[in-house]
Each structure stands twice: as C-alpha cells, then as structure tokens.
Design an enzyme around this catalytic site. Sequence first.
Site, PDB file in Angstrom:
ATOM      1  N   GLY A 123      -2.335   4.615  -3.761  1.00 27.43           N
ATOM      2  CA  GLY A 123      -2.971   3.349  -4.103  1.00 27.43           C
ATOM      3  C   GLY A 123      -2.119   2.139  -3.788  1.00 27.43           C
ATOM      4  O   GLY A 123      -1.451   2.105  -2.746  1.00 27.43           O
ATOM      5  N   SER A 141       0.855  -1.191   0.000  1.00 25.45           N
ATOM      6  CA  SER A 141       0.000   0.000   0.000  1.00 25.45           C
ATOM      7  C   SER A 141       0.886   1.234   0.000  1.00 25.45           C
ATOM      8  O   SER A 141       1.828   1.350   0.786  1.00 25.45           O
ATOM      9  CB  SER A 141      -0.969  -0.020   1.180  1.00 25.45           C
ATOM     10  OG  SER A 141      -0.296  -0.046   2.397  1.00 25.45           O
ATOM     11  N   GLY A 150      -5.861   0.671   5.497  1.00 28.21           N
ATOM     12  CA  GLY A 150      -5.107  -0.538   5.158  1.00 28.21           C
ATOM     13  C   GLY A 150      -5.933  -1.793   5.422  1.00 28.21           C
ATOM     14  O   GLY A 150      -5.887  -2.754   4.646  1.00 28.21           O
ATOM     15  N   ASP A 151      -6.719  -1.791   6.513  1.00 28.00           N
ATOM     16  CA  ASP A 151      -7.565  -2.945   6.833  1.00 28.00           C
ATOM     17  C   ASP A 151      -8.666  -3.103   5.774  1.00 28.00           C
ATOM     18  O   ASP A 151      -9.015  -4.219   5.387  1.00 28.00           O
ATOM     19  CB  ASP A 151      -8.187  -2.783   8.222  1.00 28.00           C
ATOM     20  CG  ASP A 151      -7.117  -2.631   9.310  1.00 28.00           C
ATOM     21  OD1 ASP A 151      -6.015  -3.198   9.141  1.00 28.00           O
ATOM     22  OD2 ASP A 151      -7.375  -1.935  10.305  1.00 28.00           O
ATOM     23  N   GLY A 177      -0.222   4.363   0.411  1.00 27.67           N
ATOM     24  CA  GLY A 177      -0.995   5.470   0.982  1.00 27.67           C
ATOM     25  C   GLY A 177      -1.926   6.056  -0.070  1.00 27.67           C
ATOM     26  O   GLY A 177      -2.624   5.303  -0.767  1.00 27.67           O
TER      27      GLY A 177
END
Lengths: 310, 310
Positions: A223, A218, A249-250, A220
């Site tokens: 993408g 990831s 992120g989850d 941030g």
Amino acid sequence: MILTVTLNTALDLTYAVPALVPHSSHRVSEVTERPGGKGVNVARVLSALGHDTVVTGFAGGSTGTVLRELLGALPQGPTDALVTVAGNTRRTLAVVDRSSGDTTQLNEPGPHIGAGEWAAFLGTFGDLLPRAEAVALCGSLPPGVHVGAYAELVRLARSAGVPVLLDTGGEPLRRGIAARPDLVKPNAEELAQLTGAREPLRATRDARRRGAHSVVTSLGPDGLLAVTPDGIWRAAPPAAVRGNPTGAGDSAVAGLLSALAEGLGWQDRLARAVALSTATVLAPAAGEFDREAYEDLLPRVAVEQHTPAA
Amino acid sequence: MILTVTLNTALDLTYAVPALVPHSSHRVSEVTERPGGKGVNVARVLSALGHDTVVTGFAGGSTGTVLRELLGALPQGPTDALVTVAGNTRRTLAVVDRSSGDTTQLNEPGPHIGAGEWAAFLGTFGDLLPRAEAVALCGSLPPGVHVGAYAELVRLARSAGVPVLLDTGGEPLRRGIAARPDLVKPNAEELAQLTGAREPLRATRDARRRGAHSVVTSLGPDGLLAVTPDGIWRAAPPAAVRGNPTGAGDSAVAGLLSALAEGLGWQDRLARAVALSTATVLAPAAGEFDREAYEDLLPRVAVEQHTPAA
C-alpha cells in the site's frame, strides 16, 4: 479540470509470444497498442472516474500521430493538448512470455526536444494552468529537456496557485522536490535513490524535508505511506492480490488527484489511491483498472493515522 | 524493369541494448527503422546495382506510411507500386545484444488482407507484368491471402511470358512450385521441410521434380547449389566470412535476377548471387551490401559445373 503533463509520452506496444528465447526468432501471436506515458495513464484513469481531464506534453512523428488517434478514440477520454514536435514519440515494448507470464520491457529513449519546442510547451502549460484544479507532472524527461524542467513547472504551478503533484525519479525528482511541490509520490526504489535511506518511514520523512509539502510513498503490495502536514498515514489493501502491477503507480496518482480535486482529506485520498492501484493489478489488461473491484475495495481499504503530525 | 512482390512488407526495427535479459526492463540505446520484407530487400539491392526496379505488394496504416516514406527517401531506390490496404503493415523487431552480438527476432503477423484488397493487387500485378523483364515473389503470406496465392501469381507471370522466381517456404512454396516457376531459391531448412530429404543434392533434385525449371538452394556459408536444365552447379565464396547473415538470402535472389535480366548464364548468375550475399554478410548494417567487397569477390567466386545435365 485536472491537468496531467507527460513530457515523454509513449506508444505502448505489447507483444505476446509463446516463450521468449534470446537469440532466436519469434512469431508474435498478439499485438496491442495503447497511448502511454505516466501522465497519459493517470489522465485515462481520471477520465474513467468522470473528471474533466487534459493531457499535455509532447507528441511527434508517425508514432505520435498514432498515440493521438488512440487517445482521441477513447470513450470519455482526456482532452488532447499535446504540443507537436519534429521527432518521433518513443515506443515502449512489453514482451509477454505466455509460458511463464513474465514481461520483458524495452523502452526507446524518446525524441530530442529543441529549445523552441520547450518554449512552445511552456506557452501551452501557462495557458492551461489558470483552468486547472490540480496538475500532475509525470515520468521521465526526453532528451534535450533540461534536468530542472520539473522544478520550473512546479514553480509555475505554485505561482498560479494550482496544487502540483510530482511523480518522477532520479535527478529530475531531486531538483523538482526542492521547488516545493504540494505532493510527490515516489516508489521505494526512487526514494532510496533520492535519500540513501531504505527504511520507508525514515526515507519518506527525509524526502519531505527536501521541500515537498507531502510525500506519499508506494510500498507495492503493502500500500501507501503518507507523511503530510496533517500527520503520518498508512493505507493498505484488505488482502494481497495477484496480477499485473503495470500502471498501479499511475492509478495511485490518479486516486490522490481525484480526491484532492474533490476537496477530500487524506483518509479519502489514500483509500481511493490504494483501491485504484489494487483494482489495476487485478485488471486483465495492463494499465486498465477493474471498476467493480475498485468499488468493492474502496470501503475496505485500511487507512490508519500513526501520529497527529509529521 | 524488374518487379519484386512482397505481400507481407514490414517496417524493420532494430533495437540495440547493452544486454538482453528476459523478465527485466531495458533502455534501448539505439533505434533504426528501415523498409523491409524480402521482396523490398531484393529490390533495394537491384536498385543499388543500377536496375530499374518496381516493388509491389501491400502497405497500410501508420507503419505502412513510414515504410513508404523510407522507401521513397532511398537514393536511386525502387519505384513504389504498393497497394494500400486498411490494416497496419507489420513491424519486425531485431533486438541486438551488444555484449554477445546475438540478435533476438520478434515478427508481427501482418495485417488481414480482404478479398477486395487481393483483387486490387491482382489488377496492379497484371498492369505491371507486361513491362517486367523478370519477377520475384518473396516471403510469407499475410493473414487472409489464400495459400495458393503464389501459384496463382506464377501462372499469371508465365502466361505473360515473364521469368518468375519464387522465394518462400512451407505450404505456399509447395503450392507455388507445382505451378512451374522458372526458379525457386529455398534454403536448406525450407527444402528439408518441402521434400523430407536432408542431403542437399537429393533434396534440390526432388524439389525440381515438383515443378520448378531450376532450383537454387542456399547452403549458408557454403554458397549455392543449382539444379538446372543446363546442369548441376556449385558456387562458393573464396573464403569463409564472419558477419551478420540477415538479408544474405535476399541479396542472392537479387544477384540471380540481375544476371537473368541481363541475359547471362548460370556461371554469372551464381557468381553474382554468391558475391552479393557474401558482401551482405560483411556489411556493417544488416541487410545492406558492401559494394567494394562485392566487386572484389565477384571474380573470385568458385563456380563448378558437376554434370552436363540434371
């Protein structure tokens, strides 16, 4: 069903204060409590998407009881298969400064897990695996759990033929990745710590060589970057958004698992992950996702394949 | 027995962190939980001094359950006569910065108390009063309790012939003092807010004219100033001490009540209050008192009578 594992679940508290001033006294104007820990967050998003979802891991003490009550009260929430332990489930506290919008985070370490409790968890995990379409192993390890725990769980999932995603950092990631999980989802920081490389493509490829079949990094607001047996992909939201990145992120993990469980390919997995994480940044409450924004974003995520194979 | 009332009890949490940096994430290295709220602190000190002590007020929810478990686990602790309410007992959080030694305090507002819960409390209070040698009314009011609550409780205690001490601030103090409590124990800040006067003797006399029989003002490290029907007194520790002043005011209240219940005069009441609050500043754990320091200090507190009558 989809199984998520959270060994260090948390009762997530949020305090709103007019302004946080160290070495002074504050009246908290607003208190919210939610069931937390990365795998619990992933399961909430999966449930909201309509997936049959089960959470396991550890919960104990009065904070564990509250966590389970809040989890049980969620409409169409995940099924609770947490293992009860003697210690208290940790609290995490986010102090939101209303004047600046900044958040200050204070995380308790979590309860000590005894050898008998770890054995009880392995029993539960083994019972649940045969019914799982996919399993996600998420977050930090509580005190007392051996650092190779995720490697052990990856091997058990692979032996049972269940696709396994690992989302953690530090030494548990280093050990876990060597056990050949189907997918790892580090962020840029976790990846740099693992590989020593800062350039995302180089670091992601390096991580994959350490044992994972696929690595989705990831980036941030930029993408996701995926290095997979089917090629290298980049997926980005249609435009930059402002909001609270807690839980983004989850939500990306939930998007990847959701599409994986439906038998969809990388294009759809990444589009779903980016749309969900962006819709999480946009939601007013931390860790929730904005369903309307998700449905609006999904067809507009730009997914590009860079090379035919990694 | 001595009765203490804590309408807004608290589960007091302390987090130790290496350094508190706003807008960053912290691993909490140490978590402690203790039963709190001013009247609970006063009762703990009274019990430690060997007094038969009862605590009442409100407790509810999972945090209330933990508070009562911790209270029940104290060796020779006070008797629990708290009234169970539907809402959650508040948490207070002290974040201790290990690098500077500074403490940052975050206090939840407390549960909403319904009319039926207040009525239940009045029943309990009325049942306990006939057995009380003295009663202390301590701390803030939780949401839902009327601002004249302490005035109402002062009147009930006086009707029952039980000496009553009031330790609160703001409007509840202003209303409570008008109901003629035997003793109020403001600090300099509460007193200035009540009277508009900053000079301690003038402000203390002014407070007494508002209805209290006696006013004992805490002057922090300088000790206590008492304006009473028997005269004006100053009491000070033998030397300035360094330490954590959390709970020092509650220990002073315990000292005053302890000597009052034993039928001792102002000289002994003030000596006990100053020795206990100084021994609390010296104790390693916040809100505890150092018994050896207390016994050493007690005969060395300087108590001077300034005028024969107020």
